[in-house]
Design an enzyme around this catalytic site. Structure first.
Site, PDB file in Angstrom:
ATOM      1  N   ASP A 101       0.837  -1.208   0.000  1.00  0.00           N
ATOM      2  CA  ASP A 101       0.000   0.000   0.000  1.00  0.00           C
ATOM      3  C   ASP A 101       0.870   1.255   0.000  1.00  0.00           C
ATOM      4  O   ASP A 101       2.033   1.214   0.414  1.00  0.00           O
ATOM      5  CB  ASP A 101      -0.896   0.034   1.248  1.00  0.00           C
TER       6      ASP A 101
HETATM    7  N1  URA Z   1      -1.383  -5.994   3.756  1.00  0.00           N
HETATM    8  C1  URA Z   1      -1.864  -4.731   3.752  1.00  0.00           C
HETATM    9  O1  URA Z   1      -2.892  -4.454   4.368  1.00  0.00           O
HETATM   10  N2  URA Z   1      -1.174  -3.791   3.107  1.00  0.00           N
HETATM   11  C2  URA Z   1      -0.011  -4.038   2.453  1.00  0.00           C
HETATM   12  O2  URA Z   1       0.575  -3.124   1.883  1.00  0.00           O
HETATM   13  C3  URA Z   1       0.474  -5.351   2.444  1.00  0.00           C
HETATM   14  C4  URA Z   1      -0.236  -6.320   3.104  1.00  0.00           C
END
Ligand code: URA
Length: 238
Positions: A101
């Protein structure tokens, strides 16, 4: 022998879907002959042309990045925001293996090797990913067991994972929790905590399989050596 669209995608020229479109439009030639079928297999001695370009059999390159916050995990962005690819000084057409993310930090592999990308991102290949989550509230044994046994996110239960509490900070009422998962569903870690009523306020991926980012500062990257690449192939196919 490999399928033509796969060879084109693996060369880094374009995605497999775009390669299929180019083939269907009659823009791809193999040894001087236009090929419009998608099933055609080619070998490394075949000459592939797309329009007037001869397809180069590109070297494969592999990077491990410690992704900072506030950078998107894709090869390009229509809003012109900075991407993880912009952080890497290379002439190769690389892309990230899976996604982190915008606000998640940590280990991210970037490569132009489509085959390894497919192997590493396929959930059946059980590549462990170690995440450290800072969570609002007190996480206890009950919550650990719930997460470890699987919780329902987006209508489907997550597979079993390994979960450990690293510490709890009374002052800020936050817990630091370690999770090892091998799936890579969208926002998986945040949604897993959400499913048991907790909010993730910080998330870092510390490790992918045997590769960790302990020696890399935020935004730093290094080239993976051939032994590490071989080991990744091994881990993804064992
Ligand atoms: N899980 C998440 O919620 N975000 C990420 O970036 C990776 C795994």
């Amino acid at each position: 022998m490999e399928r033509l669209q796969k060879v084109i995608a693996n060369s880094g020229y374009t995605s497999r879907r775009k390669a299929e479109e180019l083939i269907a439009k009659g823009q791809v030639k193999v040894n001087g002959q236009v090929v419009r079928e998608l099933g055609v297999k080619v070998s490394s001695s075949d000459e592939i042309m797309i329009g007037f370009d001869v397809l180069k059999k590109e070297n494969k390159v592999y990077y491990l990045l410690n992704k900072p916050r506030g950078i998107i995990s894709s090869a390009s962005d229509d809003k012109k925001r900075k991407t993880v690819v912009d952080l890497i000084d290379t002439d190769y057409r690389i892309y990230p293996v899976g996604r982190l993310d915008y606000d998640t930090t940590g280990a991210l592999i970037l490569t132009n090797d489509g085959e390894l990308t497919n192997l590493l991102t396929h959930p059946k290949n059980n590549i462990d990913k170690l995440y450290i989550a800072k969570v609002k509230g007190l996480i206890g044994k009950k919550e650990v067991n719930l997460l470890a046994n699987g919780v329902v996110i987006d209508g489907k239960k997550t597979s079993k994972s390994k979960v450990k509490i690293r510490r709890y900070d009374k002052k800020t009422n936050t817990s630091i929790v370690e999770l090892i998962i091998h799936e890579g569903r969208n926002h998986q870690v945040k949604k897993m905590f959400e499913a048991i009523g907790y909010e993730v306020i910080k998330l870092k991926r510390e490790q992918i399989s045997f590769l960790n980012v302990k020696d890399l500062k935020s935004g730093e990257y290094r080239i993976l050596n051939p032994k590490e690449v071989k080991k990744l192939y091994f881990e993804a196919t064992k």
